[in-house]
Design an enzyme around this catalytic site. Structure first.
Site, mmCIF file in Angstrom:
data_model
loop_
_atom_site.group_PDB
_atom_site.id
_atom_site.type_symbol
_atom_site.label_atom_id
_atom_site.label_comp_id
_atom_site.label_asym_id
_atom_site.label_seq_id
_atom_site.Cartn_x
_atom_site.Cartn_y
_atom_site.Cartn_z
ATOM 1 N N ARG A 135 25.745 29.576 46.881
ATOM 2 C CA ARG A 135 25.836 30.603 47.424
ATOM 3 C C ARG A 135 24.457 31.373 46.644
ATOM 4 O O ARG A 135 23.357 31.886 47.552
ATOM 5 C CB ARG A 135 26.827 31.872 46.999
ATOM 6 N N GLY A 193 43.417 54.026 44.722
ATOM 7 C CA GLY A 193 42.856 52.742 45.690
ATOM 8 C C GLY A 193 44.187 51.912 46.092
ATOM 9 O O GLY A 193 44.885 52.019 45.108
ATOM 10 N N GLU A 241 38.327 44.170 41.609
ATOM 11 C CA GLU A 241 36.850 44.301 41.273
ATOM 12 C C GLU A 241 36.391 45.434 40.665
ATOM 13 O O GLU A 241 35.224 45.369 40.032
ATOM 14 C CB GLU A 241 36.484 44.313 42.899
ATOM 15 N N SER A 248 31.830 33.407 57.559
ATOM 16 C CA SER A 248 32.341 32.225 56.592
ATOM 17 C C SER A 248 31.278 31.343 56.343
ATOM 18 O O SER A 248 30.723 30.796 57.073
ATOM 19 C CB SER A 248 33.753 31.642 57.216
ATOM 20 N N GLY A 301 43.761 49.004 47.931
ATOM 21 C CA GLY A 301 43.504 47.539 48.339
ATOM 22 C C GLY A 301 44.557 46.637 47.482
ATOM 23 O O GLY A 301 45.670 46.955 47.285
ATOM 24 N N LEU A 302 44.263 45.301 47.503
ATOM 25 C CA LEU A 302 45.250 44.372 47.004
ATOM 26 C C LEU A 302 45.577 44.687 45.303
ATOM 27 O O LEU A 302 46.687 44.680 45.207
ATOM 28 C CB LEU A 302 44.502 43.003 46.671
ATOM 29 N N ALA A 303 44.544 45.182 44.515
ATOM 30 C CA ALA A 303 44.944 45.408 43.171
ATOM 31 C C ALA A 303 45.835 46.807 43.136
ATOM 32 O O ALA A 303 46.876 46.746 42.681
ATOM 33 C CB ALA A 303 43.944 45.879 42.487
ATOM 34 N N ARG A 333 31.197 35.052 40.994
ATOM 35 C CA ARG A 333 32.537 34.781 41.565
ATOM 36 C C ARG A 333 32.617 33.604 42.557
ATOM 37 O O ARG A 333 32.014 33.574 43.389
ATOM 38 C CB ARG A 333 33.253 35.933 42.143
ATOM 39 N N HIS A 383 25.874 37.058 49.336
ATOM 40 C CA HIS A 383 26.388 35.929 50.167
ATOM 41 C C HIS A 383 25.430 35.593 51.157
ATOM 42 O O HIS A 383 24.695 36.343 51.855
ATOM 43 C CB HIS A 383 27.325 36.635 50.790
#
Lengths: 635, 224, 253
Positions: free
Chosen positions: A330, A40, A423, A284, A42-44, A433, A266
């Site tokens: 949320r 992966g 995640e 948003s 992504g950010l991580a 979260r 969401h």
């Protein structure tokens, strides 16, 4: 079994420092002898691969997309939290820690969350140094905005594309290591199995999505950074390719899956327009600052919004939650919207209205355009409706999954050598979260946690000699090939999408926002039945030795069909409501979530015992020494 | 400095700078030539002055030759590379922003180069139509009679037509080239691009009208 | 509504491709373009035919994976919109739609509408970053950056790397892509230290990958789904000139 998260002892604020000191290091000259796999980007994944490569390890990075720049972190809009306290409004590391623990409804580990809050500041420094163009004020200083669940302004942002900018920063760092030769990229490659030798993670089996070739890679440690599983609902805000395969197959190899029932829905997404719908788009949450949510008072009202007079509108959030009104959290807002729609009050067939008429009148169209122009444009692109002229329609959508593979304080799963970041793990967000915390966690894990903790594992490990001919690797390859062959040989009448859509419906109805014992038992009946049908009646064209997108999807859906059951089981076992997990039997008289700290203040980690057998539950008790367990109330 | 002749941007800068100098020449050349409208005295005196510059005129000529050579060489090289970078074509392609002028730069460029050779052979080296050469004919003051050479030359409809066709190529080339050189030299920003594009187009049209006015006036008998 | 599709089919990189005709029936105007293709594919699978392969992932216009030339325009007729965000209400009943892959030598077709865009990654790998280590960096507010510069950097950094600029360019040039990254980093003080080197190695890498040269057609800007502007190419050119001057200055020392 009682699990141990291996959190260090000592005062909260000293735990990480003390722990870092106790962790073993790898001699710089020896680092290049170790090979690490990162799955992966992504950010991580990107931040971990870049940082580990920079330290001198040999890193192999995998992603199913055509470029490592496309991980779904890129779609995060809002921002990233950090306890910088630049606005001088009373923020601190402890406050960010406290907000996150509370926001997670007291189902996360104190030590992990505190570390996250501490590292949040380093992340911002690091990203700025990389050239991430965060928003700035006229004096040239970084700007902050407020976000849900906090009374301070601590969110750093880059327009509505914070995730994109952070990911491009990490992608840049990763690209630099690729050029330096320390990281090798494997795009368009999907992980299909994890290989254990003597119960330690020693490699992976992957499929080259272009040629269909099945290959094995050996390693001394594996970092799974493969994101969440919200696509178990079929329709979610996740990317089409987001899947549970990597974590689920690790689970089948013995890794514990923790809290799978903790999913976040969401509230402000664009509603479904028909059966053809393939994904949901998030807008948003800030829209709720100036929009009023309502539905017609009359059931299945066919009139268009402006034909419905004021007296015949039900502003249900303002009615039910007078003090928070349209800004209710949320989970509460999402649940209320689904309730009114299920009862037949939905706006024009789908969703609830989010009306800006009052704000347009009060602020004027120019001001509204300045605040929300890009969101209104996006809404118009997708729905063809002009939200300046008629109210928006919104509906909740699955968005993020707090659950994931169980990891200890070192982010290592119960399988030695298998680390899980971002995640994909369960660690920091508890049952819910907070906004702008996902980006923070992904980067903290990748840039600042894993480089230390992985060294400790490696220091105890002798580097493997690459041998993909070892019997375990050979078996893994055979299993993976047999799995594909089995899928291709069904040759039934229904497409993969049809099964996925049906699974999604079951999950949304019965394991969605509000769950009950009855609905969950229903799901536990329907899921295996659907799974059986899948293996008898799915149709996948083509072969396994070519680019075959249907085969890719089929493998993922096959895993979702098993994983869904685990999720329902976890939800059924947790006889309480907390955060994103709402059981209708467990609520306050006013409809608020009723937590049961006496019986359920633990992490539920499940061990695989065979597809048709019940998994075994292991518990990691949660101890709260620095915060007081309190009831969330938003009345 | 080597990158200037190797790099993709470097070569474009060479194209822009050489183009800019030739653009300057085109303006100067037109201003000089308009002296034809004041009669034989004007242009013959102008030609005399140029001739009296002696070695300077040769330095100018060598510089122009180098400019033209570089411009043509890199223009062709870049185009060949571009064609190789885009082998297949779309079954359907809609152009959103590019223009006929921008897409035909290589062809207008080659046409101009071809015409340039013809033009020099005719009026500078007097190889074509030697009978009208100003080398052999002199005006009443004993100056080379450039005026008569031009008038005689352009009285031929064929010569004028070729000339006008070449000027169309020049105008198209400039319509894209002028704004393009600003972009390449980085002299462009958000607000200036549309203005520069417009100014480039207008300049190209003015130069075209200016140049065409000469044969037009001769053919119409205004200048004789 | 009913549509006629002409879709590029190509089995593999070295195979010959051709346009194949499909009928897309009962298409709802609410569908996205990719959902329309999903519907067509479902029909093909049920009819035991091979579905059309195309790249897509986030379906919200940010990942940059989707890549189709629709009726001669990369990402289709709607301005500043990726294929995944394009909706069928932009078409009329009975329309013929041509769907082709990105075409450029640097983007070989893998299958049908899927092309290999790893050349763009390699341009970034050449130098499209700030060479900073993880850790050991100053406080985020230690270096101030004017709002204007930060905004311009952000404008440039919005590029999603989809390659529409290359697909649209008559020369198959990746100049807009390269310029966006060069500008993003050159606008920031952190990025200026390596700016001269970066612009040279990135443009060299672009050439090496077989992209064409920029000749200022500006098709790229018109096709870009994120509104990246050709002014960034002018900025890249300026950076290149600066780099040359700096370079000759160094030599004279």
């Amino acid at each position: 079994m009682i699990l141990n998260g291996k959190c260090p002892s000592g005062p909260l604020s000293e735990k990480w420092d003390r722990h870092r000191h106790e962790l073993k290091l790898v001699n710089p000259a020896n680092k290049r002898k170790y090979r690490i796999i990162a799955v992966g980007t992504g950010l991580a994944g990107a931040s971990a691969a870049a940082t580990l490569g920079e330290l001198g390890y040999n890193v192999e990075a995998f992603c199913y997309q055509d470029s490592p720049r496309r991980g779904h972190s890129i779609a995060a809009q809002g921002g990233i939290n950090a306890a910088k306290n630049y606005p001088n409004d009373g923020d601190s590391i402890f406050r960010l820690f406290h907000d996150t623990i509370k926001g997670g409804d007291f189902r996360a580990r104190e030590a992990n969350v505190y570390r996250l809050a501490m590292l949040s500041n380093n992340i911002i420094d690091q990203c700025v140094a990389q050239g991430v163009p965060f928003a700035r004020d006229y004096a040239g200083y970084l700007d902050n905005r407020s976000f849900g669940g906090a009374q301070v302004s601590r969110t750093f942002y880059a327009r509505g594309q914070t995730g994109q900018q952070l990911l491009l920063g990490a992608y840049g760092a990763l690209s630099r290591q690729v050029k330096a030769g320390s990281v090798r990229l494997h795009p368009r490659t999907e992980i299909l199995d994890i290989v254990l030798i003597d119960r330690e993670a020693k490699g992976i089996t992957v499929r080259d999505l272009v040629t269909g070739r099945i290959d094995c890679y050996t390693a001394d440690a594996i970092c799974l950074c493969t994101g969440g599983y919200a696509n178990v609902f079929y329709l979610s805000t996740n990317a089409m390719g987001s899947n549970v395969t990597a974590t689920y197959r690790a689970y089948k190899k013995g890794a514990f899956f923790a809290n799978p029932c903790f999913t976040q829905i969401h509230p402000t997404c664009i509603p479904v327009s028909g059966d053809h719908q393939s994904k949901l788009t998030l807008m948003s949450e800030s829209l709720r600052n100036d929009g009023r949510v309502w539905v017609p008072k009359m059931k299945s009202d066919k009139r268009s919004a402006h034909e419905i007079p004021e007296a015949e509108r039900d502003y249900f959030l303002e009615r039910k939650y007078p003090s928070y009104g349209n800004l209710a959290p949320r989970d509460i807002a999402s649940r209320a919207a689904k309730e009114v729609c299920d009862e037949g009050f939905g706006a024009g067939g789908s969703g609830v209205y989010l009306d800006f008429a009052d704000s347009l009148h009060r602020l004027g169209e120019d001001k509204v355009r300045e605040l929300y122009g890009n969101l209104f444009d996006m809404y118009e692109k997708i729905t063809g409706e002009n939200a300046y002229k008629q109210p928006m329609r919104i509906y909740p959508a699955p968005h993020y999954t707090m659950g994931g593979l169980w990891v200890d304080y070192n982010l290592q799963s119960n399988i030695p050598g298998l680390f899980v970041l971002g995640e994909a793990n369960f660690s920091d967000h508890g049952a819910n979260r907070l906004g702008a915390s996902a980006l923070m966690q992904g980067l903290a894990d990748g840039y600042f946690v894993i480089p230390y903790t992985i060294a400790d594992h490696l220091a105890h490990t002798t580097p493997v000699k690459a041998d993909t001919e070892h019997s375990e690797f050979r078996k893994s390859r055979e299993d993976v090939e047999a799995f594909a062959k089995k899928l291709l040989s069904v040759n039934g009448r229904k497409t993969v999408n049809e099964f996925h859509r049906e699974l999604g419906k079951i999950m949304w109805e019965h394991v969605g926002m509000a769950r009950s014992e009855e609905s969950l038992k229903q799901a536990l009946k329907q899921i295996p039945a659907l799974r059986d049908e899948f293996w008898e009646n799915v149709r996948i064209p083509g072969s396994g030795s070519e680019l075959n997108q249907e085969l890719e999807k089929a493998g993922r859906v096959a895993d979702f069909l098993e994983f869904a059951e685990l999720m329902a089981r976890d939800a059924l076992h947790r006889n309480e409501s907390c955060g994103g997990h709402f059981r209708t039997e467990y609520q306050m008289p006013d409809g608020e979530a009723k937590r049961d700290d006496e019986n359920y203040c633990y992490v539920a980690a499940w061990e695989f015992k065979g597809v048709d057998n019940e998994p075994e539950l292991h518990k990691e008790p949660l101890k709260f020494e620095n915060v007081e367990l309190a009831v969330r109330s938003y009345k | 400095m080597l990158l200037l002749f190797k790099n993709t941007v470097g070569r474009k800068i060479v194209m822009a700078v050489t183009g800019l100098l030739m653009f300057g020449f085109i303006i100067g050349h037109l201003l000089g030539n308009t002296t034809i409208f004041t009669g034989p005295d004007g242009i013959n005196a102008y030609a005399e002055k140029l001739r009296n510059l002696g070695p300077l005129i040769w330095i100018m000529r060598v510089i122009m030759l180098v400019m033209v050579s570089l411009h043509v060489f890199f223009g062709v090289q870049i185009t060949l590379e571009d064609n190789a970078a885009k082998p297949g074509s779309y079954a359907m392609k809609r152009n959103l922003r590019s223009t006929f002028a921008s897409r035909s730069m290589i062809w207008t460029g080659l046409l101009i180069a071809g015409y340039l050779i013809y033009h020099l052979l005719q009026f500078t080296f007097h190889v074509i139509n030697p009978e009208i050469s100003s080398m052999k004919n002199f005006d009443s003051l004993g100056r080379h009679d450039v005026f008569s050479m031009l008038v005689h030359g352009f009285q031929s409809v064929l010569v004028s037509s070729v000339y006008i066709a070449a000027m169309i190529a020049v105008a198209l080339h400039l319509a894209h080239g002028i704004q393009s050189l600003f972009q390449t030299l980085g002299l462009n920003n958000d607000s200036s691009l549309p203005a520069i594009e417009k100014a480039g187009l207008i300049t190209a049209v003015i130069l075209f009208l200016g140049y065409v006015s000469i044969p037009a006036a001769i053919l119409a008998g205004i200048v004789k | 509504m009913d549509l006629i599709l002409f879709v590029w089919r190509q089995k593999g990189p070295d195979e010959k491709g051709l346009l194949e005709q499909f009928a897309a029936k009962d298409i709802s105007p609410e569908m996205s373009f990719l959902e329309m293709l999903d519907t067509v594919n479902e029909g093909l699978i049920k009819a035991a035919k091979e579905p059309i392969a195309f790249d897509h992932d986030c379906r919200e216009g940010i990942c940059g994976m989707c890549s189709q030339v629709i009726n001669g325009v990369p990402h289709g007729p709607q301005e500043k919109t990726t294929v995944c965000q394009l909706h069928m209400r932009n078409f009329k009943d009975g329309d013929s739609i041509y769907i082709e892959p990105w075409r450029a030598r640097a983007f070989p077709v893998i299958k049908d509408l899927i092309v290999d865009r790893s050349a763009l990654d390699r341009i970034i790998q050449a130098g499209g970053y700030i060479s900073v280590h993880t850790g050991g960096v100053p406080d985020a507010n230690a270096v101030l950056i004017s709002k204007d510069n930060a905004d311009t950097a952000m404008d440039a950094s919005e590029c999603i790397g989809c390659g529409a600029c290359v697909a649209a360019c008559p020369n198959g040039s990746a100049m807009l892509f390269t310029a966006a990254k060069v500008t993003h980093l050159a606008m920031l003080p952190q990025g200026q230290i390596e700016a001269a080197r970066r612009v040279c190695i990135m443009t060299e890498a672009m050439m090496k990958e077989g992209f064409g040269n920029c000749s200022n057609h500006y098709e790229c800007q018109a096709a870009c789904p994120k509104g990246i502007r050709v002014q960034f190419i002018a900025k890249l050119n300026r950076e290149f000139i600066k780099a040359q001057i700096k370079d000759s200055g160094k030599r004279n020392q």
